[in-house]
Write an enzyme that holds these catalytic residues in place. Structure first.
Site, PDB file in Angstrom:
ATOM      1  N   ILE A 139       0.650  -0.911   0.151  1.00  0.00           N
ATOM      2  CA  ILE A 139       0.013   0.235  -0.283  1.00  0.00           C
ATOM      3  C   ILE A 139       0.635   1.151   0.433  1.00  0.00           C
ATOM      4  O   ILE A 139       2.147   1.433   1.344  1.00  0.00           O
ATOM      5  CB  ILE A 139      -0.320  -0.027   1.037  1.00  0.00           C
ATOM      6  CG1 ILE A 139      -1.915  -0.881   1.459  1.00  0.00           C
ATOM      7  CG2 ILE A 139      -2.091   1.134   1.177  1.00  0.00           C
ATOM      8  CD1 ILE A 139      -2.556  -1.815   0.331  1.00  0.00           C
ATOM      9  N   LYS A 140       0.469   2.296  -1.397  1.00  0.00           N
ATOM     10  CA  LYS A 140       1.739   3.246  -1.382  1.00  0.00           C
ATOM     11  C   LYS A 140       1.191   4.320  -0.205  1.00  0.00           C
ATOM     12  O   LYS A 140      -0.354   4.713  -1.003  1.00  0.00           O
ATOM     13  CB  LYS A 140       1.292   3.926  -2.348  1.00  0.00           C
ATOM     14  CG  LYS A 140       2.542   2.545  -3.093  1.00  0.00           C
ATOM     15  CD  LYS A 140       2.751   3.284  -4.790  1.00  0.00           C
ATOM     16  CE  LYS A 140       4.033   4.398  -5.138  1.00  0.00           C
ATOM     17  NZ  LYS A 140       3.833   4.930  -6.407  1.00  0.00           N
TER      18      LYS A 140
END
Length: 380
Positions: A139-140
């Site tokens: 997850i960025k």
């Protein structure tokens, strides 16, 4: 010899900064994994805007979901999650291998509108992690001040995080601290540290794009200051990266880190981002060949990857010219450049550069959604 394959002997991983349904379905991504030793994929709102807004590949799915009454944002998330799931599945054999070197990941970004909302980022990070439901998704989360506590929380919950939009060394240190603190929180809760991975994405070419014109202007004024400024043109991004790597080696050593490593923790590798060259005066591989070194990742655009395959010269260069790198950063204030202020400007602009394509993306999905809804209404 394929340079893309050869680079693995130097313990650097190449990830592709691109995703689209087409490369997932026509076999191109699988071919790059099999033939070019591709080790991961990163995405962002601009990439999805190009893929979804710039093609008809998703139109049938958009129509179908529009008929179900879904909003444009719900439709976008569904499309992005499906693409990321498909890419994760292609990388799963690598991820599952006994020595995956922390590779085989596909990154999906939280909404850029949440860049300054800690709680919103945590909530969306958890939701995307659940929705994708693959162990090899990252997850960025942006490295804003508000992003830092979100990184710590998500890591403590065992969620892999790709920290994006890092431009300066002080912020990089804060990102590494958030990662380590998250692991410590998890360890205190008696939970396993094994299999949790994170990368710290240091953005490079944008640094030179901002600073080169300023340095060139000072150089044109002549004198000693002008000469010094001239020597700094095109050097700041690489100097920052080389210094960041020295910090990485210091941070992930010593007693504090060893206590976590003994529990199975992996280091948070540095990932070189924004490595496609944006200045025609520079070599196309400036931000690739100069930053090859162990335990690092370079996420590169398709065009740059193809150029490297054709003429790349893999060699361990990341720790060459360290004295020069230190000097470059020390000389910036002497010519009147405030690097901290510049990197803060880049972060602000970087968030905006993701918000704008995200807005365009939602608008294009909304138009297609409305057309589909209108067509359904006409049939009634």
């Amino acid at each position: 010899m394929n340079p893309l394959v050869d680079i693995r002997r130097l313990d650097q991983s190449l990830w592709l900064d691109f995703i689209s349904r087409k490369v997932l379905t026509n076999g191109e991504l699988k071919r790059r994994i099999d033939e070019d030793a591709l080790r991961g994929v990163t995405s962002n709102p601009a990439i999805f805007e190009k893929a979804i807004g710039g093609s008809a590949d998703y139109d049938d799915t958009i129509k179908e979901q529009a008929r179900q009454g879904k909003s444009a944002e719900e439709i976008y998330v569904g499309l992005a999650v499906a693409d990321v799931q498909a890419a994760c599945d292609l990388f799963r054999p690598l991820y599952d291998s006994h020595d995956n070197s922390s590779d085989g990941y596909v990154s999906l970004e939280v909404s850029p509108k949440l860049a300054h909302d800690t709680e919103g980022t945590v909530a969306e990070g958890r939701q995307l992690w659940q929705d994708v439901n693959r162990p090899n998704v990252m997850i960025k989360v942006p490295a804003t001040q508000e992003g830092l506590p979100a990184i710590r929380t998500l890591i403590s919950e065992g969620i892999n995080v790709n920290v994006t939009l890092i431009f300066g060394l002080d912020r990089y240190k804060a990102v590494a601290e958030a990662f380590i603190a998250g692991l410590e929180d998890r360890a205190k809760a008696g939970q396993s540290l094994e299999g949790i991975d994170s990368v710290a994405s240091f953005f490079l070419s944008r640094i030179d794009v901002l600073l080169d014109p300023q340095l060139e202007k000072i150089a044109a004024e002549g004198g000693e200051k002008g000469q010094l400024a001239e020597s700094l043109v095109g050097e700041v991004a690489l100097a920052s990266a080389k210094q960041a790597y020295q910090l990485y080696k210091e941070i992930f050593a010593g007693a504090r880190w060893q206590a976590l490593a003994d529990k199975g923790a992996n280091t948070q590798r540095l990932l070189w981002a924004s490595t496609g060259n944006k200045n025609p005066k520079y070599d196309d591989l400036k931000y690739v060949e100069n930053l090859i070194g162990p335990k690092t990742v370079n996420t590169i655009p398709v065009e740059t990857m193809d150029i490297f395959k054709e003429k790349g010269q893999p060699a361990d260069r990341l720790e060459q010219g360290l004295d020069k790198a230190r000097q470059v950063l020390a000389d910036l204030p002497k010519v009147g450049i405030d690097l901290d202020a510049s990197t803060q400007q880049l972060e602000t602009e970087g968030v905006q550069k993701f918000i704008e394509p995200f807005g365009k993306l939602i608008d294009s999905v909304e138009k297609k959604r409305e057309q589909a809804a209108a067509g359904t209404e006409a049939l009634k």
